[in-house]
Write a protein that holds these residues in place. Structure first.
Motif, short mmCIF file in Angstrom:
data_model
loop_
_atom_site.label_atom_id
_atom_site.label_comp_id
_atom_site.label_asym_id
_atom_site.label_seq_id
_atom_site.Cartn_x
_atom_site.Cartn_y
_atom_site.Cartn_z
N UNK A 192 14.58 16.82 -9.21
CA UNK A 192 13.94 16.90 -7.81
C UNK A 192 13.77 18.22 -7.15
N UNK A 193 14.87 19.04 -7.37
CA UNK A 193 14.97 20.34 -6.71
C UNK A 193 14.04 21.40 -7.26
N UNK A 194 13.73 21.34 -8.41
CA UNK A 194 12.90 21.94 -9.13
C UNK A 194 11.27 21.65 -8.85
N UNK A 195 11.18 20.44 -8.81
CA UNK A 195 9.90 20.00 -8.42
C UNK A 195 9.33 20.43 -7.03
N UNK A 196 10.41 20.45 -6.06
CA UNK A 196 10.06 20.63 -4.54
C UNK A 196 9.88 22.06 -4.52
N UNK A 197 10.93 22.72 -5.11
CA UNK A 197 10.71 24.37 -5.12
C UNK A 197 9.05 24.62 -5.73
N UNK A 198 8.65 24.16 -6.77
CA UNK A 198 7.45 24.69 -7.19
C UNK A 198 6.40 24.00 -6.34
N UNK A 199 6.56 22.58 -5.72
CA UNK A 199 5.71 22.20 -4.95
C UNK A 199 5.54 23.00 -3.74
N UNK A 200 6.55 23.72 -3.00
CA UNK A 200 6.56 24.81 -2.08
C UNK A 200 5.52 26.04 -2.39
N UNK A 201 5.82 26.26 -3.78
CA UNK A 201 4.96 27.62 -4.01
C UNK A 201 3.43 27.11 -4.00
N UNK A 202 3.07 26.03 -4.58
CA UNK A 202 1.89 25.35 -4.79
C UNK A 202 1.28 25.12 -3.25
N UNK A 203 2.12 24.69 -2.35
CA UNK A 203 1.53 24.52 -1.03
C UNK A 203 1.04 26.00 -0.28
N UNK A 204 2.01 27.01 -0.64
CA UNK A 204 1.39 28.30 -0.02
C UNK A 204 0.14 28.79 -0.77
N UNK A 205 0.20 28.59 -2.21
CA UNK A 205 -1.09 29.00 -2.86
C UNK A 205 -2.35 28.14 -2.21
N UNK A 206 -2.15 26.97 -1.98
CA UNK A 206 -3.06 26.15 -1.07
C UNK A 206 -3.67 26.82 0.10
N UNK A 207 -2.67 27.06 0.79
CA UNK A 207 -3.03 27.86 2.28
C UNK A 207 -3.58 29.37 1.95
N UNK A 208 -3.17 30.00 0.79
CA UNK A 208 -3.68 31.24 0.78
C UNK A 208 -5.08 31.41 -0.13
N UNK A 209 -5.20 30.39 -0.79
CA UNK A 209 -6.45 30.57 -1.89
C UNK A 209 -7.36 29.33 -1.73
N UNK A 210 -7.82 29.18 -0.30
CA UNK A 210 -8.60 28.02 -0.08
C UNK A 210 -9.74 27.88 -0.95
N UNK A 211 -10.41 28.79 -1.52
CA UNK A 211 -11.45 29.08 -2.37
C UNK A 211 -11.37 28.79 -3.74
N UNK A 212 -10.14 28.60 -4.15
CA UNK A 212 -9.63 28.49 -5.65
C UNK A 212 -9.39 26.97 -5.54
N UNK A 213 -9.98 26.50 -6.91
CA UNK A 213 -9.67 24.98 -7.30
C UNK A 213 -8.27 24.63 -7.22
#
Length: 319
Positions: A192-213
């Motif tokens: 769970x800790x690893x899932x949430x850690x990478x989930x946080x990274x992907x959440x930031x990617x989502x904010x930072x790269x709105x035009x990327x799929x």
């Protein structure tokens, strides 16, 4: 009934207007992008120019290596061919500028303390494990790891790795490198800790790269992303029923977190699944948490996985 419809339309209008305001504000953030094409400089230099090159770019010439190493690289025909391929794929800085400028604007908007780095491009003997390095105020990008998935230099490299060795992955990899600097590493090794850690990274990617799929953000093909969406309920049920979330079994990260050709559920679906399915589920948990809790990104970055999970109200989506 008319009042309800009017209220809904008004809320939608205000939401769209708010998003437009944020977009315009981000676009106004100044970015003075300084890209140094060390790959081109090294390729064009002669052996006699090596001392000057070392003095000008000490970053790329560790003291423990003798000059003979660099002379050999300058004269090696394979290295020369590698530089030619990079120069053909990236003849100028336009691709990097188009990708990095909006990315840095977005990072700066959400993290005002972010300093625009000086960008260096180089070649790395196709070191695909270190395609991007972000250190202090420097960003190094190994362009020979982004020549395209069909490039003959990549023969012998696993297909699940090669599929992301293309120019469109540069902003994704750069975003991940900087997200890792803002997200606190997990304190334990539970799944769970690893899932949430990478989930946080992907959440930031989502904010930072709105035009990327979303597929590109995960390093998936569109078909792989569709698979995890279609099978989200079944994957989650598998994790819960097999009591994997709080397990620290070292075999779990290779099965569900680390890059791999597929995830290992030990079921018939394995060959259809992409790797890193745990990261996808972690992303959904984090997104659900942020949707249901008034937390800032700074708070999110340090929150424990357990708290995020419990307050996320996460439920797998039905398609």
């Amino acid at each position: 009934m008319k009042y309800i419809i009017f209220t809904v339309l008004a809320l939608l209008f205000l939401s769209c207007e708010s998003k437009l305001d944020v977009t315009e504000e981000i676009e106004r953030i100044p970015v003075d992008l300084n890209i140094v094409r060390f790959d081109k400089t090294f390729a064009a230099a002669s052996v006699e120019e090596l001392p000057t090159l070392k003095a000008q770019y000490p970053l790329f010439f560790p003291e423990q290596y003798a000059d003979s190493i660099w002379v050999q690289r300058m004269q090696d025909t394979l290295q020369q061919q590698l530089h030619m391929e990079v120069a053909q794929r990236f003849p100028d800085n336009s691709v990097l500028e188009d990708d990095l400028t909006p990315l840095f604007q977005h990072i700066k908007y959400y993290f005002p303390q972010f300093e625009i780095p000086k960008v260096y491009t180089t070649t790395s003997d196709v070191d695909y494990r270190n395609k991007v390095i972000a250190v202090d105020s420097l960003l190094v990008i190994a362009l020979d790891t982004y020549l395209g998935e069909a490039h003959p230099f990549y023969e012998g490299i696993q297909k699940y790795t090669v599929k992301n060795m293309k120019p469109s992955q540069i902003p994704v990899n750069v975003a991940e490198a900087y997200a890792q600097r803002y997200i606190a590493p997990p304190r334990d090794r539970s799944l769970l800790s690893l899932m949430v850690y990478y989930g946080k990274i992907l959440y930031l990617k989502d904010l930072w790269l709105p035009e990327v799929s979303n597929a590109e953000k995960l390093g998936y093909t569109e078909a792989e992303y569709q698979w995890v969406k279609d099978n989200e309920i079944d994957m989650w049920r598998y994790f819960v029923e097999n009591e994997l979330l709080y397990s620290t079994d070292p075999k779990l990260p290779p099965r569900f977190i680390n890059p791999a050709p597929f995830s290992k559920f030990y079921l018939e679906i394995d060959n259809e699944s992409p790797g890193m399915t745990g990261r996808y589920l972690g992303w959904q948990i984090v997104a659900s948490y942020m949707e249901n809790n008034p937390a800032s990104l700074q708070q999110l970055s340090i929150l424990e996985a357990e708290e995020i999970f419990k307050k996320s109200k996460y439920k797998p989506k039905k398609n």
